[in-house]
Write a protein that holds these residues in place. Structure first.
Motif, PDB file in Angstrom:
ATOM      1  N   ASN A  25      30.971  51.213  41.987  1.00 16.47           N
ATOM      2  CA  ASN A  25      31.973  51.464  40.961  1.00 16.47           C
ATOM      3  C   ASN A  25      33.144  52.186  41.622  1.00 16.47           C
ATOM      4  N   TYR A  26      34.355  51.683  41.391  1.00 16.15           N
ATOM      5  CA  TYR A  26      35.539  52.284  41.986  1.00 16.15           C
ATOM      6  C   TYR A  26      36.679  52.254  40.971  1.00 16.15           C
ATOM      7  N   LEU A  27      37.110  53.426  40.496  1.00 15.09           N
ATOM      8  CA  LEU A  27      38.239  53.558  39.564  1.00 15.09           C
ATOM      9  C   LEU A  27      38.111  52.626  38.350  1.00 15.09           C
ATOM     10  N   ASN A  28      36.990  52.665  37.666  1.00 13.03           N
ATOM     11  CA  ASN A  28      36.715  51.850  36.480  1.00 13.03           C
ATOM     12  C   ASN A  28      36.616  50.356  36.762  1.00 13.03           C
ATOM     13  N   PHE A  29      36.424  49.986  38.005  1.00  7.96           N
ATOM     14  CA  PHE A  29      36.204  48.603  38.403  1.00  7.96           C
ATOM     15  C   PHE A  29      34.918  48.531  39.207  1.00  7.96           C
ATOM     16  N   PHE A  30      34.420  47.338  39.395  1.00  7.26           N
ATOM     17  CA  PHE A  30      33.271  47.119  40.254  1.00  7.26           C
ATOM     18  C   PHE A  30      33.725  46.350  41.476  1.00  7.26           C
ATOM     19  N   ILE A  31      33.277  46.804  42.610  1.00  8.60           N
ATOM     20  CA  ILE A  31      33.499  46.084  43.859  1.00  8.60           C
ATOM     21  C   ILE A  31      32.145  45.546  44.272  1.00  8.60           C
ATOM     22  N   ILE A  32      32.078  44.243  44.492  1.00 10.71           N
ATOM     23  CA  ILE A  32      30.803  43.646  44.849  1.00 10.71           C
ATOM     24  C   ILE A  32      30.910  42.903  46.172  1.00 10.71           C
ATOM     25  N   LYS A  33      29.813  42.868  46.881  1.00  8.90           N
ATOM     26  CA  LYS A  33      29.691  42.089  48.109  1.00  8.90           C
ATOM     27  C   LYS A  33      28.795  40.908  47.779  1.00  8.90           C
ATOM     28  N   ILE A  34      29.335  39.696  47.913  1.00  3.68           N
ATOM     29  CA  ILE A  34      28.617  38.472  47.595  1.00  3.68           C
ATOM     30  C   ILE A  34      28.106  37.850  48.890  1.00  3.68           C
ATOM     31  N   LYS A  35      26.841  37.480  48.872  1.00  5.31           N
ATOM     32  CA  LYS A  35      26.232  36.845  50.040  1.00  5.31           C
ATOM     33  C   LYS A  35      27.011  35.576  50.395  1.00  5.31           C
ATOM     34  N   GLY A  36      27.355  35.440  51.671  1.00  5.37           N
ATOM     35  CA  GLY A  36      28.080  34.261  52.139  1.00  5.37           C
ATOM     36  C   GLY A  36      29.588  34.445  52.186  1.00  5.37           C
ATOM     37  N   PHE A  37      30.084  35.559  51.665  1.00  5.63           N
ATOM     38  CA  PHE A  37      31.515  35.859  51.715  1.00  5.63           C
ATOM     39  C   PHE A  37      31.681  37.138  52.537  1.00  5.63           C
ATOM     40  N   ASN A  38      32.392  37.022  53.646  1.00  4.77           N
ATOM     41  CA  ASN A  38      32.430  38.138  54.588  1.00  4.77           C
ATOM     42  C   ASN A  38      33.752  38.886  54.634  1.00  4.77           C
ATOM     43  N   ASP A  42      38.150  35.232  51.957  1.00  5.79           N
ATOM     44  CA  ASP A  42      37.185  34.176  51.622  1.00  5.79           C
ATOM     45  C   ASP A  42      36.880  34.145  50.129  1.00  5.79           C
ATOM     46  N   VAL A  43      36.796  35.305  49.511  1.00  3.63           N
ATOM     47  CA  VAL A  43      36.351  35.398  48.125  1.00  3.63           C
ATOM     48  C   VAL A  43      37.478  35.108  47.130  1.00  3.63           C
ATOM     49  N   LYS A  44      38.707  34.962  47.590  1.00  2.00           N
ATOM     50  CA  LYS A  44      39.827  34.671  46.684  1.00  2.00           C
ATOM     51  C   LYS A  44      39.625  33.385  45.895  1.00  2.00           C
ATOM     52  N   ILE A  45      38.834  32.464  46.401  1.00  2.00           N
ATOM     53  CA  ILE A  45      38.587  31.218  45.660  1.00  2.00           C
ATOM     54  C   ILE A  45      37.821  31.483  44.368  1.00  2.00           C
ATOM     55  N   LEU A  46      37.209  32.647  44.242  1.00  2.00           N
ATOM     56  CA  LEU A  46      36.458  32.996  43.041  1.00  2.00           C
ATOM     57  C   LEU A  46      37.293  33.770  42.023  1.00  2.00           C
ATOM     58  N   THR A  47      38.566  33.973  42.301  1.00  2.00           N
ATOM     59  CA  THR A  47      39.431  34.696  41.381  1.00  2.00           C
ATOM     60  C   THR A  47      39.506  33.974  40.040  1.00  2.00           C
ATOM     61  N   ASN A  48      39.303  34.723  38.965  1.00  8.33           N
ATOM     62  CA  ASN A  48      39.386  34.241  37.583  1.00  8.33           C
ATOM     63  C   ASN A  48      38.320  33.219  37.203  1.00  8.33           C
ATOM     64  N   VAL A  49      37.225  33.149  37.936  1.00 13.69           N
ATOM     65  CA  VAL A  49      36.115  32.316  37.477  1.00 13.69           C
ATOM     66  C   VAL A  49      35.219  33.180  36.599  1.00 13.69           C
ATOM     67  N   LYS A  50      34.537  32.554  35.680  1.00 16.02           N
ATOM     68  CA  LYS A  50      33.628  33.283  34.807  1.00 16.02           C
ATOM     69  C   LYS A  50      32.253  33.362  35.455  1.00 16.02           C
ATOM     70  N   ILE A  51      31.596  34.480  35.190  1.00 13.50           N
ATOM     71  CA  ILE A  51      30.245  34.698  35.697  1.00 13.50           C
ATOM     72  C   ILE A  51      29.276  34.499  34.542  1.00 13.50           C
ATOM     73  N   PHE A  52      28.213  33.763  34.785  1.00 15.05           N
ATOM     74  CA  PHE A  52      27.214  33.482  33.765  1.00 15.05           C
ATOM     75  C   PHE A  52      25.849  33.943  34.237  1.00 15.05           C
ATOM     76  N   VAL A  53      25.033  34.332  33.277  1.00 14.23           N
ATOM     77  CA  VAL A  53      23.611  34.543  33.518  1.00 14.23           C
ATOM     78  C   VAL A  53      22.864  33.761  32.457  1.00 14.23           C
ATOM     79  N   ASP A  54      21.671  33.330  32.769  1.00 11.24           N
ATOM     80  CA  ASP A  54      20.866  32.587  31.812  1.00 11.24           C
ATOM     81  C   ASP A  54      20.420  33.537  30.710  1.00 11.24           C
ATOM     82  N   SER A  55      20.579  33.142  29.466  1.00 10.86           N
ATOM     83  CA  SER A  55      20.251  34.030  28.349  1.00 10.86           C
ATOM     84  C   SER A  55      18.776  34.416  28.329  1.00 10.86           C
ATOM     85  N   LYS A  56      17.900  33.631  28.933  1.00 10.15           N
ATOM     86  CA  LYS A  56      16.485  34.006  28.979  1.00 10.15           C
ATOM     87  C   LYS A  56      16.244  35.183  29.923  1.00 10.15           C
TER      88      LYS A  56
END
Length: 142
Positions: A25-38, A42-56
């Motif tokens: 957590n950094y200044l009311n934001f989350f900074i995450i490290k995603i496997k495969g993005f170093n 590299d991670v800019k391609i994920l800008t403004n994509v939605k994140i989903f989890v399975d409801s189950k």
């Protein structure tokens, strides 16, 4: 939020599983490290994509707690039995969430959308997720 696994994103019309290596957590934001993005470039391609989890995979809630996904699409009826429309989206404001309600086509008050604060027991009187109906104490002319 980070105990929901796995995470999925829709990128170029394909579902992709992403794995979180670490986060902070950094200044009311989350900074995450995603496997495969170093690096950040590299991670800019994920800008403004939605994140989903399975409801189950999500945690069961206590009484009088609700996931937004369960509230969106519910009919909103006031105490005078006036159908104010359906919940289109929920806006997070910090102090309390706000329901954005889209009106019925035959709405007497000709409101296309209404913003109603989600204040349980004061404005939100009853929630019936099985019937997808929320009863509120609200004047439809607002």
């Amino acid at each position: 939020m980070f105990f929901y696994k796995p995470w999925f994103i829709k990128y170029k019309n394909k579902w992709k599983n992403i794995q979180i290596k670490q986060w902070k957590n950094y200044l009311n934001f989350f900074i995450i490290k995603i496997k495969g993005f170093n690096n950040p470039e590299d991670v800019k391609i994920l800008t403004n994509v939605k994140i989903f989890v399975d409801s189950k995979d999500i945690v069961s809630l206590n009484d009088n707690e609700y996931y937004w996904k369960d509230i969106i699409g519910c009919q909103v009826i006031n105490l005078q039995n006036y159908n104010m429309g359906k919940i289109y989206k929920i806006i997070e404001t910090g102090s309390h969430d706000v329901l954005e309600i889209t009106s019925q086509k035959n709405d007497f008050f000709l409101k296309k959308k209404r913003l109603v604060p989600f204040i349980y027991k004061i404005i939100i009187k009853k929630i019936n997720l099985k019937k997808k109906i929320i009863q509120i104490d609200w004047d439809p002319s607002f």
